[in-house]
Scaffold this motif. Structure first.
Motif, PDB file in Angstrom:
ATOM      1  N   PHE A 185       0.817  -1.272   0.169  1.00 22.45           N
ATOM      2  CA  PHE A 185       0.087  -0.097   0.189  1.00 22.45           C
ATOM      3  C   PHE A 185       0.769   1.284  -0.111  1.00 22.45           C
ATOM      4  N   SER A 186       1.903   1.109   0.889  1.00 25.00           N
ATOM      5  CA  SER A 186       2.739   2.255   1.036  1.00 25.00           C
ATOM      6  C   SER A 186       3.484   2.586  -0.421  1.00 25.00           C
ATOM      7  N   LEU A 187       4.067   1.473  -0.976  1.00 21.03           N
ATOM      8  CA  LEU A 187       4.805   1.675  -2.208  1.00 21.03           C
ATOM      9  C   LEU A 187       3.625   2.095  -3.116  1.00 21.03           C
ATOM     10  N   ALA A 188       2.575   1.512  -3.318  1.00 26.08           N
ATOM     11  CA  ALA A 188       1.783   1.956  -4.545  1.00 26.08           C
ATOM     12  C   ALA A 188       1.315   3.437  -4.456  1.00 26.08           C
ATOM     13  N   GLU A 189       0.885   3.819  -3.038  1.00 29.23           N
ATOM     14  CA  GLU A 189       0.730   5.395  -2.775  1.00 29.23           C
ATOM     15  C   GLU A 189       1.617   6.296  -3.163  1.00 29.23           C
ATOM     16  N   SER A 190       2.963   5.816  -2.838  1.00 29.56           N
ATOM     17  CA  SER A 190       3.952   6.990  -3.108  1.00 29.56           C
ATOM     18  C   SER A 190       4.213   6.863  -4.691  1.00 29.56           C
ATOM     19  N   LEU A 191       4.129   5.906  -5.337  1.00 29.59           N
ATOM     20  CA  LEU A 191       4.400   6.214  -6.914  1.00 29.59           C
ATOM     21  C   LEU A 191       3.208   6.566  -7.637  1.00 29.59           C
ATOM     22  N   GLU A 192       2.006   6.621  -6.812  1.00 25.26           N
ATOM     23  CA  GLU A 192       0.928   7.165  -7.554  1.00 25.26           C
ATOM     24  C   GLU A 192       1.053   8.788  -7.403  1.00 25.26           C
ATOM     25  N   LEU A 193       1.444   9.136  -6.244  1.00 22.81           N
ATOM     26  CA  LEU A 193       1.532  10.512  -5.967  1.00 22.81           C
ATOM     27  C   LEU A 193       2.756  11.178  -6.777  1.00 22.81           C
ATOM     28  N   GLU A 194       3.907  10.352  -6.852  1.00 22.55           N
ATOM     29  CA  GLU A 194       5.206  10.867  -7.324  1.00 22.55           C
ATOM     30  C   GLU A 194       5.045  10.949  -8.968  1.00 22.55           C
ATOM     31  N   TYR A 195       4.433  10.068  -9.325  1.00 21.67           N
ATOM     32  CA  TYR A 195       4.329   9.922 -11.062  1.00 21.67           C
ATOM     33  C   TYR A 195       3.038   9.859 -11.736  1.00 21.67           C
ATOM     34  N   GLY A 196       2.168  10.118 -10.758  1.00 18.67           N
ATOM     35  CA  GLY A 196       0.591  10.253 -11.413  1.00 18.67           C
ATOM     36  C   GLY A 196      -0.084   8.989 -12.226  1.00 18.67           C
ATOM     37  N   VAL A 197       0.577   7.981 -11.611  1.00 19.59           N
ATOM     38  CA  VAL A 197       0.199   6.757 -12.476  1.00 19.59           C
ATOM     39  C   VAL A 197      -0.947   5.997 -11.582  1.00 19.59           C
ATOM     40  N   ASP A 198      -1.606   5.128 -12.186  1.00 20.35           N
ATOM     41  CA  ASP A 198      -2.613   4.123 -11.553  1.00 20.35           C
ATOM     42  C   ASP A 198      -1.755   2.971 -10.910  1.00 20.35           C
ATOM     43  N   VAL A 199      -1.976   2.650  -9.794  1.00 24.25           N
ATOM     44  CA  VAL A 199      -1.202   1.459  -9.007  1.00 24.25           C
ATOM     45  C   VAL A 199      -1.975   0.452  -8.492  1.00 24.25           C
ATOM     46  N   ARG A 200      -2.304  -0.779  -8.729  1.00 21.94           N
ATOM     47  CA  ARG A 200      -2.796  -1.869  -8.137  1.00 21.94           C
ATOM     48  C   ARG A 200      -1.828  -2.712  -7.478  1.00 21.94           C
ATOM     49  N   PHE A 201      -2.280  -3.455  -6.578  1.00 23.11           N
ATOM     50  CA  PHE A 201      -1.529  -4.406  -5.792  1.00 23.11           C
ATOM     51  C   PHE A 201      -2.307  -5.610  -5.375  1.00 23.11           C
ATOM     52  N   PHE A 202      -1.416  -6.776  -5.307  1.00 22.28           N
ATOM     53  CA  PHE A 202      -1.893  -8.011  -4.698  1.00 22.28           C
ATOM     54  C   PHE A 202      -1.020  -8.687  -3.961  1.00 22.28           C
ATOM     55  N   GLU A 203      -1.322  -8.738  -2.530  1.00 20.59           N
ATOM     56  CA  GLU A 203      -0.454  -9.484  -1.631  1.00 20.59           C
ATOM     57  C   GLU A 203      -0.843 -10.855  -1.299  1.00 20.59           C
ATOM     58  N   PHE A 204      -0.007 -11.980  -1.805  1.00 24.54           N
ATOM     59  CA  PHE A 204      -0.504 -13.213  -1.675  1.00 24.54           C
ATOM     60  C   PHE A 204       0.985 -14.264  -2.017  1.00 24.54           C
ATOM     61  N   ASP A 205       0.946 -15.322  -1.761  1.00 24.27           N
ATOM     62  CA  ASP A 205       2.080 -16.467  -1.969  1.00 24.27           C
ATOM     63  C   ASP A 205       1.963 -16.890  -3.299  1.00 24.27           C
TER      64      ASP A 205
END
Length: 265
Positions: free
Chosen positions: A42-62
């Motif tokens: 969540f933190s990585l996605a949020e920082s990338l969205e704020l800095e570069y203005g792109v849409d970032v989705r993420f999935f955490e699983f094994d």
């Protein structure tokens, strides 16, 4: 209106995967990131969205959970248009085979081979829907020779090399381009760094930081290169190693790798 396109990156929470995410975002690419639970995506996605203005989705699983992997990929394909796949997730390690647990061996095979093939196979029809799309696969310089005290890891990377080079030929003329990247040593975490530093000068030969490797890999992939070996020293090393008899090469590399065992957690 053109549908929004995404780059899917596996193993995106740290090291090379995280750097791929940053550089792709900097290039204006929307992202779908996959990582283990508890990776703070969540933190990585949020920082990338704020800095570069792109849409970032993420999935955490094994990803070694095949059922969950398939379900997640089906969800991704039903909601997003992926035109670039970066198969980065992988694990390794250094230890004598008798000191390596069956669980560890199975994890390397499951993640490095099985999961990577499943992701690729499921996404190929999706990727082929685009006029032009890409698959980048992270192998390793270890793919070029068997290595004692690693055994399973270089074998898994040799599989990646063989599978994806064959796949590239099979997909020739489709508009889907496949590249294989063979990085040398990377200081991705404190454990890996201790192992590399512990080997002294030889361990640092061919060493590049993650930003350099990611930049070279992305440039090579978008240039539709088949084989990408980042770093002049690594390319020289690969050329020289091809000239050596297998028995000599195996002993030479394995002797150096054996020194890493003292740093194994």
């Amino acid at each position: 209106m053109q549908p929004t396109k995404y780059t899917l990156i596996t193993g995106a929470s740290s090291g090379l995967g995280k750097e791929f995410a940053r550089q792709c975002a900097a290039g204006g690419r929307n992202l779908i990131l996959m990582a283990l639970p508890g990776s703070n995506m969540f933190s990585l996605a949020e920082s990338l969205e704020l800095e570069y203005g792109v849409d970032v989705r993420f999935f955490e699983f094994d990803m070694t959970n095949t059922v969950l992997l398939q379900q997640t990929l089906e969800e991704v394909m039903s909601q997003y248009q992926v035109n670039f796949l970066i198969n980065n997730a992988g694990i390794g390690g250094t230890s004598a085979i008798t000191d390596t647990s069956l669980e560890r061996i199975d994890s390397i095979i499951q993640l490095n081979i099985r999961s990577t093939v499943i992701v690729t196979r499921m996404l190929i029809p999706h990727l082929l829907q685009h006029k032009e799309s890409y698959i980048m696969n992270i192998a390793s310089m270890a793919a070029f020779t068997p290595i004692a005290y690693k055994t399973v890891y270089p074998a898994s990377k040799a599989f990646i090399s063989s599978f994806f080079l064959g796949l590239r030929e099979e997909l020739a003329g489709t508009g889907l381009f496949v590249s294989v990247v063979y990085p040398g040593p990377i200081m991705t975490n404190s454990h890996t760094s201790r192992r590399i530093i512990g080997q002294g000068f030889k361990g640092k030969m061919g060493l590049l930081n993650t930003s350099e490797i990611a930049a070279i890999a992305l440039k090579g992939t978008f240039s539709k290169c088949r084989v990408i070996i980042p770093g002049l020293m690594n390319r020289i090393n690969h050329t020289l190693m091809q000239l050596l008899p297998l028995s000599f090469k195996l002993k030479l590399v394995s002797r150096e790798v054996k020194k890493e065992i003292q740093f194994t957690i």
